[in-house]
Design an enzyme around this catalytic site. Structure first.
Site, PDB file in Angstrom:
ATOM      1  N   GLY A  81       0.797  -1.215   0.000  1.00 45.16           N
ATOM      2  CA  GLY A  81       0.000   0.000   0.000  1.00 45.16           C
ATOM      3  C   GLY A  81       0.832   1.269   0.000  1.00 45.16           C
ATOM      4  N   GLU A 158     -11.029   5.673  -0.055  1.00 46.83           N
ATOM      5  CA  GLU A 158     -10.612   5.063  -1.310  1.00 46.83           C
ATOM      6  C   GLU A 158     -11.832   4.585  -2.086  1.00 46.83           C
ATOM      7  OE1 GLU A 158      -7.680   5.029  -2.559  1.00 46.83           O
ATOM      8  OE2 GLU A 158      -6.525   5.733  -0.839  1.00 46.83           O
ATOM      9  N   ASN A 231      -1.799   4.247 -16.167  1.00 53.22           N
ATOM     10  CA  ASN A 231      -1.959   2.862 -15.732  1.00 53.22           C
ATOM     11  C   ASN A 231      -2.169   1.902 -16.890  1.00 53.22           C
ATOM     12  OD1 ASN A 231      -1.967   2.972 -12.700  1.00 53.22           O
ATOM     13  ND2 ASN A 231      -3.580   4.454 -13.113  1.00 53.22           N
ATOM     14  N   HIS A 367      22.808  12.166 -55.383  1.00 54.45           N
ATOM     15  CA  HIS A 367      21.960  10.978 -55.365  1.00 54.45           C
ATOM     16  C   HIS A 367      22.773   9.697 -55.216  1.00 54.45           C
ATOM     17  CE1 HIS A 367      21.629  12.958 -59.522  1.00 54.45           C
ATOM     18  NE2 HIS A 367      22.792  12.341 -59.500  1.00 54.45           N
ATOM     19  N   ASN A 381      32.027  17.773 -56.633  1.00 50.38           N
ATOM     20  CA  ASN A 381      30.864  17.096 -57.195  1.00 50.38           C
ATOM     21  C   ASN A 381      31.085  15.596 -57.064  1.00 50.38           C
ATOM     22  OD1 ASN A 381      28.285  17.530 -58.931  1.00 50.38           O
ATOM     23  ND2 ASN A 381      29.384  15.864 -59.930  1.00 50.38           N
ATOM     24  N   ALA A 384      26.747   9.987 -58.673  1.00 53.59           N
ATOM     25  CA  ALA A 384      25.771   8.994 -58.240  1.00 53.59           C
ATOM     26  C   ALA A 384      26.403   7.612 -58.147  1.00 53.59           C
ATOM     27  CB  ALA A 384      24.601   8.965 -59.219  1.00 53.59           C
ATOM     28  N   TYR A 391      36.120   0.944 -44.334  1.00 49.56           N
ATOM     29  CA  TYR A 391      36.315  -0.081 -43.303  1.00 49.56           C
ATOM     30  C   TYR A 391      37.033  -1.280 -43.904  1.00 49.56           C
ATOM     31  CZ  TYR A 391      35.022  -3.314 -39.514  1.00 49.56           C
ATOM     32  OH  TYR A 391      35.037  -4.217 -38.477  1.00 49.56           O
ATOM     33  N   GLY A 427      34.354   7.844 -64.169  1.00 47.03           N
ATOM     34  CA  GLY A 427      33.246   7.028 -63.705  1.00 47.03           C
ATOM     35  C   GLY A 427      33.593   5.547 -63.698  1.00 47.03           C
TER      36      GLY A 427
END
EC number: 2.7.7.23
Length: 460
Positions: A81, A158, A231, A367, A381, A384, A391, A427
């Site tokens: 309580g 109560e 609750n 993009h 620049n 894409a 890594y 490219g």
């Protein structure tokens, strides 16, 4: 002196979750964290949290959230309580002061209301936080010597123990009170569990105060929202919308243009300059700062970021732990990860990811690209489909791209590697060695054309 006791031992069965109830989040922070943040601003000498279910998890989370606050924890095991809960804190309470009791699952209590409750106590009275509810079901009812609010307050019954007549009373006890500590300790020692629930009710101290001739007074909050507890998931969702609406209205009053305040979520702090525009369904987490004239498109998630004046964040962009320079354009569907720093007028387009990289003024990756652990110069620049291969399976390595470099489409820059100012990368190249300033770097198989070649034919 003021001690604050926060009740946070309950299991929260109706939440139907293994997480302790007070650790469920509201606007990005745990329920208990909201209450402790309010309590911490009241100048108490000690913030005592009563834990029970998930005690170790709750205590660790609060210590992490408030490393400098005067926190103390006591455990209620078993839970017998509300009166039994406060009894656990008795050894930590200073007899010469006032004790303020708050609920760990009532997150939106305002500091002004808590302070008013302490002031109503004034070191000599028992002060209860009450409110009139249209539907008081489940709350303890305030019993007075008469029908009016000005009548003498006699006690609390109560809900489970209330008669039909008592249940018709709309003034309810919110679970929060302030009392002279020495008197509170005496009353707590006299509590009995002779009731329907066989629990020790904190509310029984009201009748004891009346019997002792101690004045019992009531204070009320400015709004019902302050005293609504959690609750169930439904109640949590209701409070979330109430709080988000309040935050949205504060921003609107400050001049921020929200396309729809009902479709806006702030889970931290948001600082905005003038003429900021935010479209629908955007989520802001942690600490976010938006400069003058910033425009945020729909469905963006922005966390711990600074976005400078005039920048435009197009729809469906995710930004986390990043800085965006003045006049920059980001998105749609872009992702800025921690450590991304974009200079002025940088363009980051659709399906571009930037992590732990700096891009100087005017650099563009418009993009389908990845820049990780890179230093990118002015006016670069970046084509894409190009990526930095940062890594090697064990360690991260940096890529340095000088001013005015042009990287063609579908290139792989294998770090560590440096491209000198003004270099051009053909490219489709995989570049694993440095390219000097102003030079062309190409690393791909030579094209072959086979004259007279014919496609295979289907068999009949």
């Amino acid at each position: 002196m003021l001690d604050i006791v926060i009740m946070a031992a309950g299991k929260g069965t109706r939440m139907k979750s293994s997480r302790p109830k007070v650790l469920h989040t509201l606007a990005g922070r745990a329920l208990l964290q909201h209450v402790l943040a309010t309590a911490a601003g009241l100048g108490a000498q000690r913030l005592i949290t009563i834990t029970g279910h998930g005690a170790e998890q709750v205590e660790a989370a609060m210590r992490s959230a408030f490393p400098a606050a005067p926190l103390a924890f006591v455990r209620q095991e078993p839970q017998l309580g509300t009166g039994h809960a406060v009894q656990q804190a008795v050894p930590l309470l200073d007899d010469a002061g006032t004790t303020l009791i708050l609920n760990g699952d009532t997150p939106l209590i305002e500091a002004s209301t808590a302070r008013a409750l302490v002031d109503a106590c004034d070191g000599t009275r028992l002060a209860l936080l009450t409110i009139d509810l249209a539907d008081p079901t489940g709350y303890g009812r305030i019993l007075r010597d008469g029908d009016g609010r000005g009548e003498k307050l006699l006690g609390i019954v109560e809900h489970k123990d209330a008669s039909a007549e008592q249940r018709a009373v709309r003034e309810v006890y919110t679970g929060m009170m302030a009392a002279p500590t020495a008197l509170l300790k005496r009353w707590l020692a006299c509590l009995s569990n002779d009731n329907a629930q066989r629990e020790y009710y904190l509310t029984d101290v009201v009748a004891m105060a009346v019997a002792d001739g101690v004045a019992v007074v009531a204070a009320q909050p400015a709004s019902e929202t302050e005293v609504l507890g959690v609750n169930s998931p439904l109640q949590l969702a209701d409070l979330e919308r109430r709080l988000q609406r309040k935050q949205a209205e504060a921003l609107l009053e400050a001049g921020v243009r929200l396309a729809d305040p009902a479709r806006f979520d702030l889970r931290g702090t948001l600082g905005c300059g003038s003429d900021v525009e935010i479209d629908v369904n955007c989520v802001f987490e942690g600490r976010v700062e938006l400069g003058d004239g910033v425009r945020i498109g729909a469905h963006c998630v922005i966390r711990d970021a600074r976005i400078a004046a005039g920048a435009v964040i197009h729809p469906f962009t995710h930004i986390d732990g990043a800085e965006v320079g003045a006049g920059a354009l980001v998105g749609p569907f872009a992702r800025l990860r921690p450590g991304a720093e974009l200079g002025a007028e940088v363009h980051i387009g659709n399906f571009v990811e930037v992590k732990n990289s700096t891009l100087a003024r005017g650099a563009k990756a418009n993009h389908l690209a990845y820049l990780g652990d890179a230093t990118v110069g002015e006016r670069v620049n970046y084509g894409a489909g190009s990526i930095t291969a940062n890594y090697d399976g064990a360690n991260k390595h940096r890529t340095v791209i000088g001013d005015d470099v042009h990287v063609g489409s579908n290139c792989v820059l294998v770090a560590p590697v440096t491209l000198g100012a003004g270099a051009t990368i053909g490219g489709g190249s995989t570049i694993s060695k440095d390219v000097p300033a102003g030079q062309l770097g190409v690393a791909r198989a030579r094209q072959t054309v086979i004259a007279g070649w014919q496609r295979p034919q289907k068999k009949r």
